[in-house]
Scaffold this motif. Sequence first.
Motif, mmCIF file in Angstrom:
data_model
loop_
_atom_site.group_PDB
_atom_site.id
_atom_site.type_symbol
_atom_site.label_atom_id
_atom_site.label_comp_id
_atom_site.label_asym_id
_atom_site.label_seq_id
_atom_site.Cartn_x
_atom_site.Cartn_y
_atom_site.Cartn_z
ATOM 1 N N LEU A 194 17.808 45.592 3.835
ATOM 2 C CA LEU A 194 17.551 44.168 2.727
ATOM 3 C C LEU A 194 16.635 44.354 2.260
ATOM 4 N N LEU A 195 15.152 44.886 2.976
ATOM 5 C CA LEU A 195 14.074 45.135 2.069
ATOM 6 C C LEU A 195 14.192 46.237 0.811
ATOM 7 N N TYR A 196 14.914 47.147 1.073
ATOM 8 C CA TYR A 196 15.073 48.355 0.227
ATOM 9 C C TYR A 196 16.016 47.487 -1.072
ATOM 10 N N GLY A 197 16.823 46.544 -0.823
ATOM 11 C CA GLY A 197 17.298 46.072 -1.712
ATOM 12 C C GLY A 197 16.700 44.646 -2.367
ATOM 13 N N SER A 198 15.692 44.046 -1.770
ATOM 14 C CA SER A 198 15.255 43.063 -2.163
ATOM 15 C C SER A 198 14.261 43.094 -3.299
ATOM 16 N N ILE A 199 13.260 44.463 -3.081
ATOM 17 C CA ILE A 199 12.410 44.717 -4.280
ATOM 18 C C ILE A 199 13.141 44.905 -5.526
ATOM 19 N N PRO A 200 14.057 45.775 -5.650
ATOM 20 C CA PRO A 200 14.823 45.912 -6.945
ATOM 21 C C PRO A 200 15.499 44.906 -7.329
ATOM 22 N N LYS A 201 16.323 44.170 -6.320
ATOM 23 C CA LYS A 201 16.832 42.781 -6.999
ATOM 24 C C LYS A 201 16.192 41.819 -7.615
ATOM 25 N N ALA A 202 14.899 41.526 -7.019
ATOM 26 C CA ALA A 202 14.117 40.679 -7.722
ATOM 27 C C ALA A 202 13.446 41.170 -9.037
ATOM 28 N N ALA A 203 13.197 42.409 -8.887
ATOM 29 C CA ALA A 203 12.911 42.943 -10.149
ATOM 30 C C ALA A 203 13.822 42.795 -11.320
ATOM 31 N N VAL A 204 15.054 43.271 -10.967
ATOM 32 C CA VAL A 204 16.095 42.990 -12.039
ATOM 33 C C VAL A 204 16.239 41.456 -12.525
ATOM 34 N N ARG A 205 16.606 40.648 -11.427
ATOM 35 C CA ARG A 205 16.632 39.152 -11.760
ATOM 36 C C ARG A 205 15.305 38.798 -12.507
ATOM 37 N N PHE A 206 14.146 38.950 -12.439
ATOM 38 C CA PHE A 206 13.237 38.353 -13.286
ATOM 39 C C PHE A 206 12.982 39.083 -14.466
ATOM 40 N N GLY A 207 13.161 40.359 -14.509
ATOM 41 C CA GLY A 207 13.074 41.342 -15.695
ATOM 42 C C GLY A 207 14.288 40.872 -16.462
ATOM 43 N N MET A 208 15.371 40.665 -16.222
ATOM 44 C CA MET A 208 16.536 40.401 -16.908
ATOM 45 C C MET A 208 16.390 38.748 -17.608
ATOM 46 N N PHE A 209 16.035 37.947 -16.926
ATOM 47 C CA PHE A 209 15.714 36.836 -17.249
ATOM 48 C C PHE A 209 14.444 36.512 -18.224
ATOM 49 N N GLU A 210 13.595 37.240 -18.093
ATOM 50 C CA GLU A 210 12.609 37.188 -19.091
ATOM 51 C C GLU A 210 13.030 37.780 -20.436
ATOM 52 N N PHE A 211 13.750 39.071 -20.407
ATOM 53 C CA PHE A 211 14.425 39.515 -21.657
ATOM 54 C C PHE A 211 15.269 38.781 -22.419
ATOM 55 N N LEU A 212 16.040 37.958 -21.490
ATOM 56 C CA LEU A 212 17.033 37.166 -22.196
ATOM 57 C C LEU A 212 16.436 36.051 -22.939
ATOM 58 N N SER A 213 15.599 35.277 -22.052
ATOM 59 C CA SER A 213 14.805 34.050 -22.232
ATOM 60 C C SER A 213 13.757 34.274 -23.563
ATOM 61 N N ASN A 214 13.316 35.524 -23.666
ATOM 62 C CA ASN A 214 12.405 35.811 -24.827
ATOM 63 C C ASN A 214 13.055 35.613 -25.936
ATOM 64 N N HIS A 215 14.348 35.745 -26.189
ATOM 65 C CA HIS A 215 15.365 36.021 -27.197
ATOM 66 C C HIS A 215 15.935 34.636 -27.548
ATOM 67 N N MET A 216 15.726 33.732 -26.654
ATOM 68 C CA MET A 216 16.322 32.493 -26.479
ATOM 69 C C MET A 216 15.588 30.988 -26.590
ATOM 70 N N ARG A 217 14.297 31.454 -26.478
ATOM 71 C CA ARG A 217 13.408 30.311 -26.849
ATOM 72 C C ARG A 217 13.084 29.875 -28.478
ATOM 73 N N ASP A 218 12.526 28.589 -28.382
ATOM 74 C CA ASP A 218 12.330 28.112 -29.641
ATOM 75 C C ASP A 218 11.100 28.449 -30.445
ATOM 76 N N GLU A 219 10.826 28.166 -31.510
ATOM 77 C CA GLU A 219 9.646 28.465 -31.961
ATOM 78 C C GLU A 219 8.206 28.009 -31.217
ATOM 79 N N LYS A 220 8.205 27.181 -30.518
ATOM 80 C CA LYS A 220 7.050 26.912 -29.437
ATOM 81 C C LYS A 220 7.161 27.649 -28.254
#
Length: 317
Positions: free
Chosen positions: A96-122
């Motif tokens: 689970l440790l071997y999986g938790s590090i890349p799991k959280a990395a992919v989760r937050f990386g993908m979330f920020e990638f998507l959210s950066n393209h969906m935020r408003d002008e502010k």
Amino acid sequence: MASNRTFRSPFYRPQCLAAAAPAGKAKLTHPGKAILAGGIAGGIEICITFPTEYVKTQLQLDEKANPPRYKGIADCVKQTVGSHGIKGLYRGLSSLLYGSIPKAAVRFGMFEFLSNHMRDEKGKLDSTRGLICGLGAGVAEAVVVVCPMETIKVKFIHDQCSAQPKYRGFFHGVREIIRQQGLRGTYQGLTATVLKQGSNQAIRFFVMTSLRNWYKGDDPSKELNPFVTGMFGAIAGAASVFGNTPLDVIKTRMQGLEAHKYKSTFDCAYKIMKYEGPLAFYKGTIPRLGRVCLDVAIVFIIYEEVVKVLNKVWKTE
């Protein structure tokens, strides 16, 4: 002859600027920072909360047809410690440790990638878009990391219940699973995992985004302190538990050593309902609730604090 400037108040220009200045703008997090911060947060979190994950999985695998080995959470802990010592509660941690590090990395990386393209002008992300970004992050982590690593984890924990455990360690277990079942052996329950992780992160990020927007009000640049972040994370975690524990139970069954009993995700759900009743879909809810609330609170706190540090030493704007 004096110019017109001599008749203006010395405070004229600053006041105009203050009136015209827009409200604070939220800072966007670079996906690279999100990946690094997410990985660090995931690794620390799982070391703290793994025993509750172990107990939850044991209770979910403890089917009525056997009959049950455990009378509840305390009995599961007592039997495990009695048979294997305190270390028994950490069986399967490595996988689970071997999986938790890349799991959280992919989760937050993908979330920020998507959210950066969906935020408003502010730089503000509304709740609906937060849900969509969370869904995308959950599906990504399910396919790339969660399904293979969770399958291995469940097999390891289930293997301990056998009279003669056959897995000697993480790499030996992975080698044996692939040798006997091929790469597909690490992708059991993919559909259930995608459904579970997708709904999981959609609920969490929807709640987290809603609470953040409520707290920040009209100032998107307002920062949350660790205590507030932890409270919001715990609430988001609790919402996800009550929202998708049935999918978590199905996923666990589909990844166990007796997964061959089920023809598909739907067949698994049907048999659980038929032979064990609807309450079986909420087995392990209490230990999962405790783990997930703590899990999500810790992850968001560490993630946010690491990002703050990275913003000081890693300039991306």
